[in-house]
Design a protein around this motif. Structure first.
Motif, short mmCIF file in Angstrom:
data_model
loop_
_atom_site.label_atom_id
_atom_site.label_comp_id
_atom_site.label_asym_id
_atom_site.label_seq_id
_atom_site.Cartn_x
_atom_site.Cartn_y
_atom_site.Cartn_z
N GLU A 1 0.82 -1.23 0.00
CA GLU A 1 0.00 0.00 0.00
C GLU A 1 0.85 1.27 0.00
O GLU A 1 0.38 2.31 -0.43
CB GLU A 1 -0.94 0.06 1.21
N LEU A 2 2.08 1.19 0.51
CA LEU A 2 2.92 2.39 0.58
C LEU A 2 3.81 2.58 -0.65
O LEU A 2 4.39 3.65 -0.82
CB LEU A 2 3.79 2.36 1.83
N VAL A 3 3.90 1.58 -1.51
CA VAL A 3 4.79 1.68 -2.67
C VAL A 3 4.44 2.89 -3.53
O VAL A 3 5.31 3.71 -3.85
CB VAL A 3 4.77 0.37 -3.50
N GLU A 4 3.18 3.04 -3.89
CA GLU A 4 2.79 4.12 -4.79
C GLU A 4 2.88 5.51 -4.14
O GLU A 4 3.44 6.43 -4.75
CB GLU A 4 1.38 3.87 -5.36
N PRO A 5 2.33 5.71 -2.92
CA PRO A 5 2.46 7.05 -2.32
C PRO A 5 3.91 7.48 -2.09
O PRO A 5 4.25 8.65 -2.28
CB PRO A 5 1.71 6.96 -0.99
N VAL A 6 4.79 6.55 -1.73
CA VAL A 6 6.20 6.89 -1.52
C VAL A 6 6.86 7.15 -2.87
O VAL A 6 7.68 8.06 -3.01
CB VAL A 6 6.94 5.80 -0.71
N LYS A 7 6.47 6.41 -3.90
CA LYS A 7 7.01 6.64 -5.25
C LYS A 7 6.67 8.06 -5.71
O LYS A 7 7.50 8.74 -6.32
CB LYS A 7 6.45 5.61 -6.23
N LYS A 8 5.46 8.53 -5.39
CA LYS A 8 5.07 9.90 -5.76
C LYS A 8 5.97 10.93 -5.09
O LYS A 8 6.38 11.91 -5.72
CB LYS A 8 3.60 10.15 -5.41
N LEU A 9 6.30 10.71 -3.82
CA LEU A 9 7.22 11.62 -3.12
C LEU A 9 8.59 11.60 -3.78
O LEU A 9 9.19 12.67 -4.01
CB LEU A 9 7.37 11.21 -1.64
N LYS A 10 9.08 10.40 -4.09
CA LYS A 10 10.40 10.28 -4.72
C LYS A 10 10.41 10.93 -6.10
O LYS A 10 11.37 11.61 -6.47
CB LYS A 10 10.80 8.80 -4.83
N CYS B 1 16.18 6.64 -5.78
CA CYS B 1 14.98 7.23 -6.40
C CYS B 1 14.09 6.17 -7.03
O CYS B 1 12.88 6.38 -7.16
CB CYS B 1 15.34 8.33 -7.40
N ASN B 2 14.64 5.02 -7.40
CA ASN B 2 13.83 3.96 -8.02
C ASN B 2 13.53 2.80 -7.08
O ASN B 2 12.88 1.83 -7.47
CB ASN B 2 14.53 3.43 -9.27
N SER B 3 14.00 2.89 -5.86
CA SER B 3 13.80 1.81 -4.90
C SER B 3 12.38 1.84 -4.33
O SER B 3 11.88 2.90 -3.96
CB SER B 3 14.82 1.96 -3.77
N GLU B 4 11.73 0.67 -4.26
CA GLU B 4 10.38 0.61 -3.68
C GLU B 4 10.44 0.86 -2.17
O GLU B 4 11.42 0.49 -1.50
CB GLU B 4 9.75 -0.76 -3.93
N ALA B 5 9.36 1.43 -1.65
CA ALA B 5 9.26 1.75 -0.23
C ALA B 5 9.48 0.50 0.64
O ALA B 5 8.87 -0.54 0.38
CB ALA B 5 7.90 2.35 0.07
N HIS B 6 10.32 0.64 1.65
CA HIS B 6 10.59 -0.45 2.58
C HIS B 6 11.33 0.11 3.79
O HIS B 6 11.83 1.22 3.76
CB HIS B 6 11.44 -1.54 1.92
#
Length: 186
Positions: free
Chosen positions: A13-22, A35-40
């Motif tokens: 669930e956090l992958v997309e919102p964190v990607k938007k921030l990045k 910058c391309n790493s998935e949220a974790h």
């Protein structure tokens, strides 16, 4: 063949919102590390011969079965200026739940040469210059994410694309380890 792996807390669930921030930060300062790493949230990283992987998975699966799911809240941005890292920090309550699990995983895998994370956080950027770190802290000021932490994942590093990808998931089983009880012979 030796490969690099990491064990992390991960929430789809956090992958997309964190990607938007990045992506927003990238639109202002261009490419940066992570910058391309998935949220974790990193627990540890290690390099082993892939023949050892099955044994590692068994150990991680067994220990994960003892953990109970809990909510994790990430509510502030912060940085490690010395390394140029900019990240989303967890609340105190979340840290109190995450750190014991991190330590338990470290202890379970102590026979490996681990690169340990002791401070739970979700990286946005790494190795930023002081100027880019300042820009990040001016652009990204408020955050409020949460997720149910009910698993940890094992990721493998792909040296070609220079990213980790999930190869296994270990659900929390809420099965506390049985206490050892000293028996009496008489």
């Amino acid at each position: 063949m030796e490969k690099t792996y990491s064990i992390v807390f991960y929430s789809k669930e956090l992958v997309e919102p964190v990607k938007k921030l990045k992506d927003f930060l990238r639109s202002k300062i261009k490419w940066y590390h992570s910058c391309n790493s998935e949220a974790h949230i990193t627990i540890c990283e290690f390099t082993i011969d892939e023949s050892q992987l099955s044994s590692i998975k068994q150990k991680v699966s067994k220990i994960s079965d003892t953990f109970t799911p809990f909510q994790v809240s990430l509510n502030h941005f912060s940085s490690f200026p010395n390394s140029g890292a900019f990240f989303i920090g967890v609340t105190e309550d979340s840290e109190k739940n995450l750190v014991p699990i991190m330590k338990k995983i470290h202890e379970t895998l102590k026979f490996l040469k681990l690169k340990k994370s002791e401070n739970p956080h979700m990286s946005i950027a790494r190795q930023l210059s002081p100027e880019h770190l300042k820009t990040a802290s001016e652009l990204l000021t408020t955050v409020n994410f949460d997720f149910l932490c009910s698993q940890i994942v094992l990721r493998e590093f792909d040296p070609i694309i220079k990213q980790f990808f999930v190869i296994d998931t270990f659900q929390f089983g809420s099965n506390p380890e049985p206490e050892f009880v000293q028996g009496s012979l008489f």
